[in-house]
Design an enzyme around this catalytic site. Structure first.
Site, PDB file in Angstrom:
ATOM      1  N   ASN A  29      -2.346  -2.357  -3.813  1.00 48.30           N
ATOM      2  CA  ASN A  29      -3.499  -1.476  -3.740  1.00 48.30           C
ATOM      3  C   ASN A  29      -3.365  -0.385  -4.805  1.00 48.30           C
ATOM      4  OD1 ASN A  29      -5.972  -0.447  -2.223  1.00 48.30           O
ATOM      5  ND2 ASN A  29      -4.666   1.368  -2.219  1.00 48.30           N
ATOM      6  N   GLU A  30      -4.314  -0.358  -5.730  1.00 54.88           N
ATOM      7  CA  GLU A  30      -4.427   0.673  -6.760  1.00 54.88           C
ATOM      8  C   GLU A  30      -3.133   0.877  -7.549  1.00 54.88           C
ATOM      9  OE1 GLU A  30      -6.026   4.154  -4.867  1.00 54.88           O
ATOM     10  OE2 GLU A  30      -7.988   3.204  -4.567  1.00 54.88           O
TER      11      GLU A  30
ATOM     12  N   TRP B 192     -14.836   1.903   3.421  1.00 60.10           N
ATOM     13  CA  TRP B 192     -13.652   2.695   3.752  1.00 60.10           C
ATOM     14  C   TRP B 192     -14.121   3.951   4.455  1.00 60.10           C
ATOM     15  CZ3 TRP B 192      -8.609   1.456   3.537  1.00 60.10           C
ATOM     16  CH2 TRP B 192      -7.704   2.463   3.858  1.00 60.10           C
TER      17      TRP B 192
ATOM     18  N   PHE C 192     -12.718   9.563   6.804  1.00 59.89           N
ATOM     19  CA  PHE C 192     -13.603   8.624   6.121  1.00 59.89           C
ATOM     20  C   PHE C 192     -14.280   7.656   7.095  1.00 59.89           C
ATOM     21  CE2 PHE C 192     -11.253   9.878   2.364  1.00 59.89           C
ATOM     22  CZ  PHE C 192     -12.113   9.653   1.311  1.00 59.89           C
TER      23      PHE C 192
ATOM     24  N   GLU D  47      -4.714   9.618   5.775  1.00 55.17           N
ATOM     25  CA  GLU D  47      -5.130   9.492   4.378  1.00 55.17           C
ATOM     26  C   GLU D  47      -4.067  10.036   3.425  1.00 55.17           C
ATOM     27  OE1 GLU D  47      -7.757   8.135   2.941  1.00 55.17           O
ATOM     28  OE2 GLU D  47      -8.842   7.532   4.737  1.00 55.17           O
ATOM     29  N   TRP D  48      -3.039   9.228   3.175  1.00 51.96           N
ATOM     30  CA  TRP D  48      -2.012   9.572   2.203  1.00 51.96           C
ATOM     31  C   TRP D  48      -1.537  11.005   2.393  1.00 51.96           C
ATOM     32  CZ3 TRP D  48      -2.167   6.900  -3.195  1.00 51.96           C
ATOM     33  CH2 TRP D  48      -2.329   5.523  -3.009  1.00 51.96           C
TER      34      TRP D  48
ATOM     35  N   GLU E 209     -12.957  -1.047  -1.372  1.00 49.55           N
ATOM     36  CA  GLU E 209     -13.041   0.286  -0.775  1.00 49.55           C
ATOM     37  C   GLU E 209     -14.268   0.990  -1.330  1.00 49.55           C
ATOM     38  OE1 GLU E 209      -9.678   2.905  -0.946  1.00 49.55           O
ATOM     39  OE2 GLU E 209      -8.239   1.307  -0.488  1.00 49.55           O
TER      40      GLU E 209
ATOM     41  N   HIS F 139       0.862  -1.183   0.000  1.00 50.77           N
ATOM     42  CA  HIS F 139       0.000   0.000   0.000  1.00 50.77           C
ATOM     43  C   HIS F 139       0.896   1.228   0.000  1.00 50.77           C
ATOM     44  CE1 HIS F 139      -4.231   1.453   0.990  1.00 50.77           C
ATOM     45  NE2 HIS F 139      -3.521   2.541   0.746  1.00 50.77           N
TER      46      HIS F 139
ATOM     47  N   TYR G  37     -15.389   4.934  -5.501  1.00 49.03           N
ATOM     48  CA  TYR G  37     -15.917   6.030  -4.706  1.00 49.03           C
ATOM     49  C   TYR G  37     -16.854   6.941  -5.490  1.00 49.03           C
ATOM     50  CZ  TYR G  37     -12.307   4.980  -1.209  1.00 49.03           C
ATOM     51  OH  TYR G  37     -11.516   4.360  -0.269  1.00 49.03           O
TER      52      TYR G  37
END
Length: 413
Positions: free
Chosen positions: A65-66, A367, A383, A374-375, A316, A20, A237
């Protein structure tokens, strides 16, 4: 080890996400991280260590992840580490947006495939002879978390429809490359990654636009890339309107520039508009999340129809809830997150509709359970279903947490 044992003890099934956005900086400095093919072996070695160490208890493995976000935000506009891009596309000191996002994505795909290959050959169904001659089979599964924004054409024109399809191909089609190509047009955004895992090559749209800048798979690589996931995680999302941008040809290009699309979205924090007969759009107190419940139906249905209806887990799905500065809604007002309750209610209804129409959805993760880091937004975006006081780390269930519990209890009943 203690954490894995504990969650199993209390009845929680662990899902292990191996990556991640946490590449060791030493590998970035040593050989450029995902710009070097060396990362494929190193990542697979790391994944195998985890399989061997925890695989007797962990049965759900997720490689990345992504990966699209890793490649595009890290190497196209340079917003995220390692902050590489062409100077025309971001504030970077080095990088090449025309080639590096595709190189990084290629190595992400190969890293996933090699890790999956090792798991299947050594741990999934093979009988392992231990020192005491005890037979063991892990019988787990390997998947990847792919983000998928739904792209809706702004108008019914052929140009806007092609633009929306290019967006899907470059976004998700990049991720699912795996079996022979069955359709010529596949969603560009999601497709960039999904297409290789399912069809064994990149979307034709990408091949035509990117040309020689797009890396090629060798015959042996294709063999391990095809069908290299057992289950697909979808992070969804929001949705956007897309139109054909009619960009003039230029000598400077990059990954998102290759899409040649425009976004038809309002920027006001409380904007609200409707496009007739397509879907309702509400900007959800966020610079990027629009509430479009039908988008989750379209995302899941798209994967079902284009990629052979694989097993899907919604990995998510959630909402920032608040006001202009969503991370600073005062306590206890932040506990009354009615907009988050509405988001989950409407999105889950649309997910259920997709399942009723035959989508093979077997799981769902909101999520997120807790407010968290958050990044690049740090602690400014909340969230969580549960409010976390970052001063003393005390936790307070929000209205959405009680709603979620009641919804699950009704399902069990």
């Amino acid at each position: 080890m203690k954490y894995v044992n504990f969650v199993i003890h209390v009845g929680i099934t662990p899902h292990a996400n191996l990556y991640h956005y946490d590449l060791p900086v030493a590998l970035q400095e040593r050989y450029g991280g995902f710009l070097s093919k060396q990362i494929v072996k190193d990542y697979a070695d790391y994944a195998e260590f985890c399989f061997k160490t925890f695989g007797d208890r962990v049965k759900n493995w997720w490689t990345f992840n992504e990966p699209k976000v890793i490649a595009s935000l890290g190497f196209d506009n340079g917003i995220n580490p390692p902050n590489r891009c062409s100077k025309e596309f971001g504030n970077c000191t080095e990088g090449n947006s025309a080639t590096e996002p595709y190189i990084a994505a290629h190595h992400l795909i190969l890293s996933h495939a090699e890790a999956s290959k090792r798991y299947r050959e050594k741990y999934k169904v093979m009988i392992i002879l231990e020192i005491l001659s005890v037979n063991a089979e892990q019988k787990g599964r390997v998947g990847v978390f792919a983000d998928f924004v739904w792209y809706e054409p702004l108008t019914k024109s052929k140009a806007d429809n092609y633009a929306a399809q290019r967006a899907r191909d470059f976004h998700i089609g990049w991720e699912l490359i795996s079996t022979h190509l069955r359709r010529e047009l596949l969603s560009n955004l999601f497709c960039r990654f999904l297409h290789p895992f399912v069809y064994g090559e990149y979307p034709r749209t990408m091949q035509k636009i990117v040309g020689e800048r797009l890396p090629k798979f060798s015959k042996s690589e294709l063999e391990i890339v095809k069908n290299s996931f057992d289950v697909l995680g979808l992070n969804h999302y929001t949705s956007y309107y897309i139109y054909d941008a009619h960009q003039p040809k230029t000598n400077v290009t990059g990954y998102e520039h290759d899409w040649n699309v425009g976004y038809a979205c309002k920027s006001s924090i409380f904007s609200y508009f409707i496009y007739p007969k397509i879907f309702l759009v509400v900007l959800a107190h966020s610079p990027w999340i629009y509430e479009v419940p039908s988008g989750i139906y379209k995302v899941v249905t798209y994967v079902k129809e284009r990629y052979g209806n694989p097993e899907i887990i919604l990995s998510e799905n959630g909402l920032i809830a608040g006001m202009d500065d969503p991370g600073n809604v005062p306590f206890p007002e932040a506990l009354f997150d009615t907009n988050r309750v509405n988001y989950y209610t409407t999105y889950l209804k649309e997910l259920k509709r997709a399942m009723d129409d035959g989508a093979n959805v077997t799981g769902y993760f909101a999520w997120s359970m807790l407010d968290n880091f958050e990044w690049l937004l740090g602690y400014t975006s909340r969230f969580g279903l549960i409010y976390v006081d970052y001063n003393d780390l005390k936790r307070y269930p929000k209205m959405s947490a009680y709603w979620f519990r009641q919804m699950l209890q009704r399902k069990i009943a």
